[in-house]
Design an enzyme around this catalytic site. Structure first.
Site, PDB file in Angstrom:
ATOM      1  N   ARG A  42     -15.958  45.887  16.810  1.00  0.00           N
ATOM      2  CA  ARG A  42     -15.501  46.691  17.946  1.00  0.00           C
ATOM      3  C   ARG A  42     -16.241  46.240  19.203  1.00  0.00           C
ATOM      4  O   ARG A  42     -17.470  46.329  19.267  1.00  0.00           O
ATOM      5  CB  ARG A  42     -15.755  48.174  17.667  1.00  0.00           C
TER       6      ARG A  42
ATOM      7  N   LYS B 276     -24.720  47.647  23.389  1.00  0.00           N
ATOM      8  CA  LYS B 276     -25.564  48.794  23.054  1.00  0.00           C
ATOM      9  C   LYS B 276     -26.991  48.589  23.570  1.00  0.00           C
ATOM     10  O   LYS B 276     -27.445  47.475  23.830  1.00  0.00           O
ATOM     11  CB  LYS B 276     -25.584  49.010  21.535  1.00  0.00           C
TER      12      LYS B 276
END
Length: 453
Positions: A259, A224
């Site tokens: 994840r 991210k």
């Protein structure tokens, strides 16, 4: 409900029971998009998608999450029809190729329903129920788990922890009002969804605040932008080490599922962190209690068993070995007698990884492709894997014919007479007592590893 953790004991996802509070599970990301922010999208190439998913399973992924629409900020939305065209063929193909559960990453009820009917076993709702409340009805009607994510993209927040808790509590209540089973709800704080860098860091630091919701927590930080910003504006493909750091912090603070894009590296991070959080050895993060049945009736039977045990020990810590029994072949005649034994051990392998490893040992020792009734130098069966129950094309746990086989139950009873079969709800001793007879199963007088059998 687990009194110690405050979580449900388990959630059934596909053919598996995920037991919360004993280990952290790894969800592998499979983007079937042409515009993934991380640069790993496979587009419409089904063969590439299947190959990537199978590789992630081999690396230790417990769940494969298939997404057909990019959720990066500013990404264009696509129609329901286009998203279905992207994800459903891949999910359908994967349902025949892998045994781990498949999740669909979508916020559209029509896409979710089509995906579940194609073989997916869970909905990963990236906007909770905000954009399509009908998702809860799909999860309820088809009786599948749903992951509810907190996004602040439409409602920026000042107090991020309070905002996430309020958001998720509302989503949980809405899901339960739609008759979604309480044990089928998983929460995701939405790292990166409408949050500043500082808010993402605070969320990670205070992740354990979400434990008050009483639901398993999924954390998705992989590659991210916050990681890129903290590490000097590096691109997504250089954010592996930063991701691994967030994985470890997340597990320390209560994440039940991580994840990720890079499965192998994060599996190792999860194992190491889990050894600290849950304790090293059986019952810890990634270490599973297993029982294996071994048999040989071709060649030097005792040498075959010893060779198999030596090879098995490369990935299994063998804790106990039963006596050896000499047994008659089952259902066939004019074959040599078998030597059979059962071992108990601990392993960090997944069920699929363990199966592949054991099959490779059988090949090394000359098993070949002969049928199940043919004489063979070695046969290795997974009898139990923790108290897991699963039923796939290539692997069924517990072993489906265990209760009918005296040559398995007799040595298994020597090791674990009180072990309860998770499906039949009977102990090994009770299963053995229920057999009509145990003739043809005799204690063998030979020795193993220099010890009397």
């Amino acid at each position: 409900m687990n009194i110690r953790t405050g979580l449900p004991n388990a959630t059934r996802i596909g053919k598996r029971d995920f037991q919360w509070g004993k280990r952290t599970f790894i969800m592998g990301i499979l983007n079937v998009t042409p515009d993934s922010f991380s640069g790993d999208g496979v587009g419409y190439d089904i063969d590439s998608a299947v190959a990537r998913a199978k590789q992630m399973v081999l690396e230790g992924a417990d769940i494969i999450d298939v997404g057909g629409e990019s959720t990066r900020p500013g990404a264009p939305e696509i129609s329901v029809a286009e998203e279905i065209d992207r994800v459903v063929p891949v999910i359908r193909a994967l349902s025949f190729e892998i045994d781990v559960p498949i999740s669909v990453d979508t916020y559209k009820s029509e896409v979710a329903e089509a995906s579940i009917r194609a073989g997916a076993a869970m909905i990963n709702s990236v906007y909770g129920l905000k954009r399509d409340p009908s998702l809860a009805g799909v999860a309820s009607r088809l009786n599948v788990p749903i992951i509810l994510t907190s996004s602040q993209r439409d409602e920026p927040a000042k107090d991020i922890i309070s905002a996430v808790l309020t958001d998720l509590l509302g989503a949980i209540q809405a899901a339960e009002s739609a008759c979604v089973a309480k044990d089928n709800i998983i929460v995701d704080p939405g790292f990166g969804f409408g949050k500043t860098v500082q808010q993402n860091l605070e969320l990670l630091r205070r992740l354990d605040a979400l434990k008050t919701l009483g639901k398993p927590i999924l954390l998705g930080t992989s590659r991210k932008s916050t990681i890129g910003r903290v590490l000097g504006d590096i691109p997504p493909d250089q954010r592996l080490f930063g991701t691994i750091a967030t994985t470890a912090i997340g597990i320390m603070n209560g994440a039940s599922i991580i994840r990720v894009h890079d499965v192998a590296e994060n599996v190792q991070a999860a194992r190491m962190t889990g050894a600290v959080v849950f304790g090293f050895g059986f019952g810890s993060n990634q270490f599973h209690q297993i029982f294996l049945g071994l048999g040989s009736n071709l060649g030097d039977r005792l040498e075959n068993l010893e060779s198999a045990l030596k090879l098995i020990s490369e990935k299994v810590t063998v804790t106990r070995t039963s006596p050896i029994y000499e047994t008659l072949p089952l259902g066939v005649s004019e074959q040599p007698k078998f030597l059979n034994l059962v071992i108990e051990g601990n392993t960090a392998e997944t069920p699929e990884g363990l199966l592949g490893f054991l099959k490779s040992i059988e090949q090394k020792l000359g098993r070949g492709d002969a049928g199940s009734d043919a004489p063979r130098p070695i046969d290795i069966d997974i009898l139990f894997f923790d108290d897991l129950t699963m039923s796939g094309e290539s692997l069924v746990i517990p072993h489906p014919r265990l209760s009918q086989r005296a040559f398995v139950l007799v040595p298994l009873n020597e090791l674990a007479p009180d072990l309860v079969h998770p499906v039949m709800k009977k102990t090994v001793n009770e299963l053995l007592a229920a057999l009509d007879n145990t003739r043809g199963v005799e204690l063998y007088s030979g020795s193993l590893h220099g010890k009397k059998a």
